[in-house]
Design a protein around this motif. Sequence first.
Motif, PDB file in Angstrom:
ATOM      1  N   ALA A 134     -13.329 -65.010 -36.044  1.00  0.00           N
ATOM      2  CA  ALA A 134     -13.120 -63.742 -36.758  1.00  0.00           C
ATOM      3  C   ALA A 134     -11.754 -63.150 -36.419  1.00  0.00           C
ATOM      4  N   TYR A 135     -11.336 -63.292 -35.163  1.00  0.00           N
ATOM      5  CA  TYR A 135     -10.016 -62.810 -34.746  1.00  0.00           C
ATOM      6  C   TYR A 135      -8.935 -63.533 -35.544  1.00  0.00           C
ATOM      7  N   ILE A 136      -9.049 -64.846 -35.624  1.00  0.00           N
ATOM      8  CA  ILE A 136      -8.069 -65.638 -36.380  1.00  0.00           C
ATOM      9  C   ILE A 136      -8.095 -65.235 -37.851  1.00  0.00           C
ATOM     10  N   ASP A 137      -9.284 -65.132 -38.422  1.00  0.00           N
ATOM     11  CA  ASP A 137      -9.415 -64.773 -39.844  1.00  0.00           C
ATOM     12  C   ASP A 137      -8.847 -63.385 -40.134  1.00  0.00           C
ATOM     13  N   PHE A 138      -9.012 -62.477 -39.180  1.00  0.00           N
ATOM     14  CA  PHE A 138      -8.516 -61.106 -39.354  1.00  0.00           C
ATOM     15  C   PHE A 138      -7.007 -61.095 -39.595  1.00  0.00           C
ATOM     16  N   VAL A 180       8.941 -47.431 -26.808  1.00  0.00           N
ATOM     17  CA  VAL A 180       8.197 -48.212 -27.797  1.00  0.00           C
ATOM     18  C   VAL A 180       7.992 -49.639 -27.290  1.00  0.00           C
ATOM     19  N   LYS A 181       9.002 -50.182 -26.645  1.00  0.00           N
ATOM     20  CA  LYS A 181       8.886 -51.535 -26.077  1.00  0.00           C
ATOM     21  C   LYS A 181       7.692 -51.609 -25.128  1.00  0.00           C
ATOM     22  N   GLU A 182       7.515 -50.612 -24.291  1.00  0.00           N
ATOM     23  CA  GLU A 182       6.394 -50.610 -23.342  1.00  0.00           C
ATOM     24  C   GLU A 182       5.058 -50.442 -24.058  1.00  0.00           C
ATOM     25  N   LYS A 183       5.030 -49.633 -25.119  1.00  0.00           N
ATOM     26  CA  LYS A 183       3.800 -49.479 -25.914  1.00  0.00           C
ATOM     27  C   LYS A 183       3.392 -50.821 -26.512  1.00  0.00           C
ATOM     28  N   VAL A 184       4.362 -51.541 -27.058  1.00  0.00           N
ATOM     29  CA  VAL A 184       4.090 -52.843 -27.675  1.00  0.00           C
ATOM     30  C   VAL A 184       3.673 -53.847 -26.603  1.00  0.00           C
ATOM     31  N   ASN A 185       4.375 -53.854 -25.477  1.00  0.00           N
ATOM     32  CA  ASN A 185       4.025 -54.762 -24.388  1.00  0.00           C
ATOM     33  C   ASN A 185       2.594 -54.524 -23.929  1.00  0.00           C
ATOM     34  N   SER A 186       2.202 -53.268 -23.833  1.00  0.00           N
ATOM     35  CA  SER A 186       0.836 -52.924 -23.454  1.00  0.00           C
ATOM     36  C   SER A 186      -0.153 -53.438 -24.500  1.00  0.00           C
ATOM     37  N   GLY A 187       0.191 -53.294 -25.784  1.00  0.00           N
ATOM     38  CA  GLY A 187      -0.669 -53.800 -26.858  1.00  0.00           C
ATOM     39  C   GLY A 187      -0.830 -55.307 -26.802  1.00  0.00           C
ATOM     40  N   ILE A 188       0.248 -56.012 -26.495  1.00  0.00           N
ATOM     41  CA  ILE A 188       0.194 -57.471 -26.373  1.00  0.00           C
ATOM     42  C   ILE A 188      -0.734 -57.863 -25.224  1.00  0.00           C
ATOM     43  N   LEU A 230      -8.285 -59.176 -24.338  1.00  0.00           N
ATOM     44  CA  LEU A 230      -9.444 -59.231 -25.227  1.00  0.00           C
ATOM     45  C   LEU A 230      -9.829 -60.681 -25.505  1.00  0.00           C
ATOM     46  N   LEU A 231      -8.839 -61.498 -25.903  1.00  0.00           N
ATOM     47  CA  LEU A 231      -9.096 -62.905 -26.210  1.00  0.00           C
ATOM     48  C   LEU A 231      -9.600 -63.666 -24.987  1.00  0.00           C
ATOM     49  N   SER A 232      -8.956 -63.447 -23.857  1.00  0.00           N
ATOM     50  CA  SER A 232      -9.363 -64.104 -22.619  1.00  0.00           C
ATOM     51  C   SER A 232     -10.805 -63.729 -22.256  1.00  0.00           C
ATOM     52  N   GLY A 233     -11.147 -62.460 -22.436  1.00  0.00           N
ATOM     53  CA  GLY A 233     -12.511 -61.996 -22.149  1.00  0.00           C
ATOM     54  C   GLY A 233     -13.546 -62.633 -23.059  1.00  0.00           C
ATOM     55  N   ILE A 234     -13.193 -62.805 -24.334  1.00  0.00           N
ATOM     56  CA  ILE A 234     -14.107 -63.466 -25.277  1.00  0.00           C
ATOM     57  C   ILE A 234     -14.365 -64.902 -24.831  1.00  0.00           C
ATOM     58  N   ILE A 235     -13.299 -65.597 -24.442  1.00  0.00           N
ATOM     59  CA  ILE A 235     -13.438 -66.993 -24.001  1.00  0.00           C
ATOM     60  C   ILE A 235     -14.261 -67.070 -22.713  1.00  0.00           C
ATOM     61  N   GLU A 236     -13.969 -66.195 -21.759  1.00  0.00           N
ATOM     62  CA  GLU A 236     -14.713 -66.201 -20.490  1.00  0.00           C
ATOM     63  C   GLU A 236     -16.199 -65.933 -20.717  1.00  0.00           C
ATOM     64  N   LEU A 284      -3.042 -68.613 -28.559  1.00  0.00           N
ATOM     65  CA  LEU A 284      -3.597 -68.076 -29.805  1.00  0.00           C
ATOM     66  C   LEU A 284      -2.791 -66.863 -30.272  1.00  0.00           C
ATOM     67  N   PHE A 285      -2.560 -65.945 -29.346  1.00  0.00           N
ATOM     68  CA  PHE A 285      -1.841 -64.717 -29.685  1.00  0.00           C
ATOM     69  C   PHE A 285      -0.438 -65.038 -30.203  1.00  0.00           C
ATOM     70  N   ALA A 286       0.273 -65.890 -29.488  1.00  0.00           N
ATOM     71  CA  ALA A 286       1.656 -66.221 -29.854  1.00  0.00           C
ATOM     72  C   ALA A 286       1.723 -66.978 -31.176  1.00  0.00           C
ATOM     73  N   MET A 287       0.790 -67.884 -31.397  1.00  0.00           N
ATOM     74  CA  MET A 287       0.801 -68.643 -32.652  1.00  0.00           C
ATOM     75  C   MET A 287       0.516 -67.741 -33.849  1.00  0.00           C
ATOM     76  N   LEU A 288      -0.421 -66.818 -33.701  1.00  0.00           N
ATOM     77  CA  LEU A 288      -0.713 -65.904 -34.812  1.00  0.00           C
ATOM     78  C   LEU A 288       0.472 -64.982 -35.101  1.00  0.00           C
ATOM     79  N   GLU A 289       1.111 -64.464 -34.053  1.00  0.00           N
ATOM     80  CA  GLU A 289       2.271 -63.591 -34.268  1.00  0.00           C
ATOM     81  C   GLU A 289       3.418 -64.367 -34.919  1.00  0.00           C
ATOM     82  N   GLY A 290       3.666 -65.591 -34.437  1.00  0.00           N
ATOM     83  CA  GLY A 290       4.712 -66.420 -35.034  1.00  0.00           C
ATOM     84  C   GLY A 290       4.391 -66.773 -36.477  1.00  0.00           C
ATOM     85  N   GLY A 291       3.142 -67.104 -36.738  1.00  0.00           N
ATOM     86  CA  GLY A 291       2.713 -67.403 -38.103  1.00  0.00           C
ATOM     87  C   GLY A 291       2.830 -66.205 -39.014  1.00  0.00           C
ATOM     88  N   HIS A 292       2.545 -65.035 -38.455  1.00  0.00           N
ATOM     89  CA  HIS A 292       2.671 -63.794 -39.222  1.00  0.00           C
ATOM     90  C   HIS A 292       4.127 -63.604 -39.663  1.00  0.00           C
TER      91      HIS A 292
END
Length: 195
Positions: free
Chosen positions: A85-89, A118-126, A132-138, A159-167
């Motif tokens: 669902a994360y990927i599909d989103f 803003v850089k720190e806000k984005v870094n925190s979001g990343i 979140l993803l790591s917790g789902i896998i664990e 996963l995160f990096a590939m989706l952002e790059g693909g975006h």
Amino acid sequence: MAKGEQTRQFIIEKAAPIFNTKGIAATSMSDIMEVTKLSKGSMYVHFENKEVLACAAVDHNMGMLNRKLQGALSQCKTSKEQLFAYIDFFSDPTHPPVTGGCPLLNFGTEADDTNPVVKEKVNSGIKQGQKLLSGIIEKGIANQEFKSDWKAGDFATILFAMLEGGHLMSRVAGKNDTMKIISNTLKNLIEQNSI
């Protein structure tokens, strides 16, 4: 909510898609005045300058993205379903869940050398996204959905990096071919690590 707070929220909601589409540097207070129909004086009553409003818009865009994502993930019963669902989103960058595209990518690219707040806000979001993803896998490993030796943190980063790059690639190309390849690859990797 007091009238002043309502007006402040109204300004943020109207400004957020403009900042996310045009960028912070390219967005003028005139752009915001045009969509809000408020005077410059009214704007400055609620925001001392454009940077303060931009930071509020960044928070708003990232919060909206997170709420929509959490809504999609809450429909899932298993960790594997949540990863899919994360990927599909994020799988249709030409029709993103937030107007203007991914705010992490948009604001991060602009702010990395120019705006430390803003850089720190984005870094925190990343970091939150990876956590979140790591917790789902664990959780999936604990529930015996995934192989016990699957490195949750590593795959969350990939996963995160590939989706952002693909975006980015899909938005620039104006089509989703790249994201389809990335989505299929990520889902295959999840299948390979499933029990």
